[in-house]
Design a protein around this motif. Structure first.
Motif, PDB file in Angstrom:
ATOM      1  N   ALA A  95      -3.265  41.149-129.580  1.00  0.00           N
ATOM      2  CA  ALA A  95      -4.001  41.682-128.431  1.00  0.00           C
ATOM      3  C   ALA A  95      -3.184  41.606-127.146  1.00  0.00           C
ATOM      4  N   LEU A  96      -2.143  40.796-127.148  1.00  0.00           N
ATOM      5  CA  LEU A  96      -1.292  40.674-125.957  1.00  0.00           C
ATOM      6  C   LEU A  96      -0.707  42.010-125.513  1.00  0.00           C
ATOM      7  N   ARG A  97      -0.483  42.915-126.463  1.00  0.00           N
ATOM      8  CA  ARG A  97       0.068  44.230-126.106  1.00  0.00           C
ATOM      9  C   ARG A  97      -0.807  44.958-125.096  1.00  0.00           C
ATOM     10  N   ALA A  98      -2.102  44.695-125.131  1.00  0.00           N
ATOM     11  CA  ALA A  98      -3.037  45.395-124.252  1.00  0.00           C
ATOM     12  C   ALA A  98      -2.866  45.014-122.784  1.00  0.00           C
ATOM     13  N   ILE A  99      -2.212  43.888-122.519  1.00  0.00           N
ATOM     14  CA  ILE A  99      -2.082  43.444-121.125  1.00  0.00           C
ATOM     15  C   ILE A  99      -0.619  43.288-120.712  1.00  0.00           C
ATOM     16  N   THR A 100       0.255  44.050-121.342  1.00  0.00           N
ATOM     17  CA  THR A 100       1.687  43.970-121.062  1.00  0.00           C
ATOM     18  C   THR A 100       2.012  44.282-119.606  1.00  0.00           C
ATOM     19  N   VAL A 101       1.439  45.352-119.075  1.00  0.00           N
ATOM     20  CA  VAL A 101       1.775  45.759-117.695  1.00  0.00           C
ATOM     21  C   VAL A 101       1.389  44.699-116.670  1.00  0.00           C
ATOM     22  N   PRO A 102       0.169  44.139-116.714  1.00  0.00           N
ATOM     23  CA  PRO A 102      -0.130  43.068-115.749  1.00  0.00           C
ATOM     24  C   PRO A 102       0.824  41.886-115.861  1.00  0.00           C
ATOM     25  N   ILE A 103       1.184  41.521-117.083  1.00  0.00           N
ATOM     26  CA  ILE A 103       2.116  40.406-117.252  1.00  0.00           C
ATOM     27  C   ILE A 103       3.463  40.738-116.614  1.00  0.00           C
ATOM     28  N   ILE A 104       3.934  41.966-116.820  1.00  0.00           N
ATOM     29  CA  ILE A 104       5.211  42.385-116.226  1.00  0.00           C
ATOM     30  C   ILE A 104       5.131  42.345-114.704  1.00  0.00           C
ATOM     31  N   PHE A 105       4.031  42.822-114.140  1.00  0.00           N
ATOM     32  CA  PHE A 105       3.914  42.837-112.678  1.00  0.00           C
ATOM     33  C   PHE A 105       3.784  41.441-112.084  1.00  0.00           C
ATOM     34  N   PHE A 106       3.069  40.564-112.758  1.00  0.00           N
ATOM     35  CA  PHE A 106       2.982  39.185-112.273  1.00  0.00           C
ATOM     36  C   PHE A 106       4.345  38.503-112.381  1.00  0.00           C
ATOM     37  N   ALA A 107       5.031  38.730-113.492  1.00  0.00           N
ATOM     38  CA  ALA A 107       6.366  38.151-113.653  1.00  0.00           C
ATOM     39  C   ALA A 107       7.316  38.723-112.602  1.00  0.00           C
ATOM     40  N   GLY A 108       7.184  40.011-112.325  1.00  0.00           N
ATOM     41  CA  GLY A 108       8.005  40.633-111.284  1.00  0.00           C
ATOM     42  C   GLY A 108       7.748  40.042-109.911  1.00  0.00           C
ATOM     43  N   SER A 109       6.518  39.672-109.657  1.00  0.00           N
ATOM     44  CA  SER A 109       6.190  39.030-108.378  1.00  0.00           C
ATOM     45  C   SER A 109       6.868  37.669-108.269  1.00  0.00           C
ATOM     46  N   VAL A 110       6.954  36.974-109.394  1.00  0.00           N
ATOM     47  CA  VAL A 110       7.577  35.646-109.400  1.00  0.00           C
ATOM     48  C   VAL A 110       9.097  35.766-109.365  1.00  0.00           C
ATOM     49  N   LEU A 111       9.646  36.588-110.252  1.00  0.00           N
ATOM     50  CA  LEU A 111      11.096  36.623-110.445  1.00  0.00           C
ATOM     51  C   LEU A 111      11.849  37.521-109.467  1.00  0.00           C
ATOM     52  N   VAL A 112      11.242  38.640-109.106  1.00  0.00           N
ATOM     53  CA  VAL A 112      11.943  39.626-108.272  1.00  0.00           C
ATOM     54  C   VAL A 112      11.389  39.667-106.855  1.00  0.00           C
ATOM     55  N   GLY A 113      10.224  39.074-106.653  1.00  0.00           N
ATOM     56  CA  GLY A 113       9.628  39.065-105.329  1.00  0.00           C
ATOM     57  C   GLY A 113       8.811  40.295-105.007  1.00  0.00           C
ATOM     58  N   TRP A 114       8.326  41.002-106.054  1.00  0.00           N
ATOM     59  CA  TRP A 114       7.455  42.136-105.798  1.00  0.00           C
ATOM     60  C   TRP A 114       6.226  41.662-105.040  1.00  0.00           C
ATOM     61  N   ASP A 115       5.652  42.530-104.254  1.00  0.00           N
ATOM     62  CA  ASP A 115       4.463  42.204-103.478  1.00  0.00           C
ATOM     63  C   ASP A 115       3.303  41.862-104.418  1.00  0.00           C
ATOM     64  N   LEU A 116       2.697  40.714-104.219  1.00  0.00           N
ATOM     65  CA  LEU A 116       1.627  40.243-105.091  1.00  0.00           C
ATOM     66  C   LEU A 116       0.396  41.143-105.008  1.00  0.00           C
ATOM     67  N   ASP A 117       0.084  41.662-103.814  1.00  0.00           N
ATOM     68  CA  ASP A 117      -1.068  42.566-103.683  1.00  0.00           C
ATOM     69  C   ASP A 117      -0.870  43.836-104.511  1.00  0.00           C
ATOM     70  N   VAL A 118       0.355  44.334-104.534  1.00  0.00           N
ATOM     71  CA  VAL A 118       0.656  45.523-105.347  1.00  0.00           C
ATOM     72  C   VAL A 118       0.483  45.185-106.824  1.00  0.00           C
ATOM     73  N   ALA A 119       0.947  44.008-107.218  1.00  0.00           N
ATOM     74  CA  ALA A 119       0.789  43.579-108.612  1.00  0.00           C
ATOM     75  C   ALA A 119      -0.693  43.512-108.988  1.00  0.00           C
ATOM     76  N   PHE A 120      -1.519  42.995-108.089  1.00  0.00           N
ATOM     77  CA  PHE A 120      -2.958  42.937-108.353  1.00  0.00           C
ATOM     78  C   PHE A 120      -3.542  44.339-108.511  1.00  0.00           C
ATOM     79  N   ARG A 121      -3.206  45.238-107.589  1.00  0.00           N
ATOM     80  CA  ARG A 121      -3.751  46.595-107.617  1.00  0.00           C
ATOM     81  C   ARG A 121      -3.312  47.356-108.860  1.00  0.00           C
ATOM     82  N   VAL A 122      -2.014  47.331-109.136  1.00  0.00           N
ATOM     83  CA  VAL A 122      -1.498  48.050-110.305  1.00  0.00           C
ATOM     84  C   VAL A 122      -2.080  47.456-111.589  1.00  0.00           C
TER      85      VAL A 122
END
Length: 154
Positions: A77-104
């Motif tokens: 079932a983890l496949r179903a939430i791949t994009v949120p995991i990538i965006f949260f990880a991107g917020s941690v590792l790359v510094g993507w905006d957390l609000d954008v990660a939440f919205r996307v």
């Protein structure tokens, strides 16, 4: 597998929205850790529920092959939430905006609900109109979850 994906998507959606309401007081690492812990707990709960329901229905513990299938079903079932995991990880590792990660993540999760429903309905004998009605109803529930979280934390 569809049921597990739906459970995990709704759980992730609720957690994401809850975290988003506290976004200005939250570090990306805290948000990612909270999501990871919640997802892990949900997957373990799904797995344990499969074992208990199997044992109850068959009055026996699952065989090794059945246990592997349960693990693949639950943790697949983890496949179903791949994009949120990538965006949260991107917020941690790359510094993507957390609000954008939440919205996307929120948008992606609602779309994922529709995709899972469409996949399930594709195999049915329901008329196209009824399939569309079920798809719209599930999407409406996803949107209702968003609205309820916004009301609760707004």
């Amino acid at each position: 597998m569809l049921k597990e994906r739906i459970y995990l998507i709704f759980t992730t959606l609720a957690v994401t929205l809850s975290l988003a309401s506290h976004g200005d007081h939250l570090a990306a690492t805290e948000a990612a850790a909270t999501l990871a812990i919640t997802v892990a707990g949900t997957l373990l709960a799904i797995f344990v529920a499969d074992i208990v329901s199997h044992t109850s229905a068959h009055e026996a513990l699952p065989t090794r092959a059945e246990l592997r299938l349960m693990m693949r079903t639950s943790f697949g079932a983890l496949r179903a939430i791949t994009v949120p995991i990538i965006f949260f990880a991107g917020s941690v590792l790359v510094g993507w905006d957390l609000d954008v990660a939440f919205r996307v993540s929120t948008i992606t999760l609602i779309v994922a609900l529709a995709v899972v429903a469409r996949s399930a309905l594709r195999r049915t004998t329901l008329s196209p109109g009824r399939r569309l009605l079920v798809l719209l109803a599930e999407s409406a529930v996803g949107i209702a979850v968003v609205l309820l979280e916004v009301l609760a934390h707004g």
